[in-house]
Scaffold this motif. Structure first.
Motif, short mmCIF file in Angstrom:
data_model
loop_
_atom_site.label_atom_id
_atom_site.label_comp_id
_atom_site.label_asym_id
_atom_site.label_seq_id
_atom_site.Cartn_x
_atom_site.Cartn_y
_atom_site.Cartn_z
N THR A 1 -0.07 4.18 0.73
CA THR A 1 -0.52 5.10 1.78
C THR A 1 0.08 4.74 3.13
O THR A 1 0.61 5.59 3.83
CB THR A 1 -2.06 5.10 1.87
OG1 THR A 1 -2.58 5.48 0.60
CG2 THR A 1 -2.56 6.07 2.93
N CYS A 2 0.02 3.46 3.51
CA CYS A 2 0.46 3.06 4.85
C CYS A 2 1.61 2.05 4.82
O CYS A 2 2.11 1.68 5.88
CB CYS A 2 -0.72 2.47 5.64
SG CYS A 2 -1.27 0.86 5.06
N HIS B 1 -7.19 3.99 1.06
CA HIS B 1 -5.93 3.36 0.63
C HIS B 1 -6.16 2.65 -0.70
O HIS B 1 -6.51 1.48 -0.74
CB HIS B 1 -5.43 2.37 1.69
CG HIS B 1 -5.12 3.02 3.00
ND1 HIS B 1 -4.31 2.43 3.95
CD2 HIS B 1 -5.51 4.21 3.52
CE1 HIS B 1 -4.21 3.23 5.01
NE2 HIS B 1 -4.94 4.33 4.77
N CYS C 1 0.85 -1.19 0.00
CA CYS C 1 0.00 0.00 0.00
C CYS C 1 0.89 1.24 0.00
O CYS C 1 1.79 1.37 0.83
CB CYS C 1 -0.90 -0.02 1.24
SG CYS C 1 -1.92 1.46 1.41
N HIS D 1 -7.54 -4.94 1.28
CA HIS D 1 -6.99 -3.79 2.00
C HIS D 1 -7.77 -2.53 1.65
O HIS D 1 -8.12 -1.74 2.53
CB HIS D 1 -5.51 -3.62 1.68
CG HIS D 1 -4.82 -2.58 2.50
ND1 HIS D 1 -4.51 -2.77 3.83
CD2 HIS D 1 -4.38 -1.33 2.19
CE1 HIS D 1 -3.92 -1.67 4.30
NE2 HIS D 1 -3.82 -0.79 3.32
ZN LIG Z 1 -2.88 1.01 3.44
#
Ligand SMILES: [Zn+2]
Length: 84
Positions: free
Chosen positions: A33-34, A61, A31, A54
């Motif tokens: 984003t995270c 995300h 991912c 996810h």
């Molecule tokens: Zn994520």
């Protein structure tokens, strides 16, 4: 030089890992984003399925980075692997 030989110089070649137990590739989705990851798997669809799960769990995300690992081995050219 064969398709499985990426580079040859100085009497050495880099070839696809010849060990029969080595996977041809290992896939992972991460991912953006995270940075959570699917973990490495030999099944690219399993990594993509993780990305869908996810995004479903965290709708903000939606960006992913695919990481593909391919395995190679450097061998002296006199071993004869990769020539032809
Ligand atoms: Zn994520």
């Amino acid at each position: 030089m064969t398709v499985s030989t990426a580079h040859s110089t100085g009497g050495w070649s880099v070839v696809r890992e010849p060990a029969p137990e080595a996977p041809s590739a290992v896939f992972e989705m991460e991912c953006t984003t995270c940075c959570h990851s699917s973990g490495a798997t030999e099944d690219p669809q399993a990594a993509q399925a993780w990305a869908v799960r996810h995004a479903t769990a965290s709708p903000a995300h939606t960006g992913f980075r695919e990481i593909v690992h391919r395995f190679w081995r450097a061998l002296p050219a006199d071993r004869g692997v990769g020539e032809g």
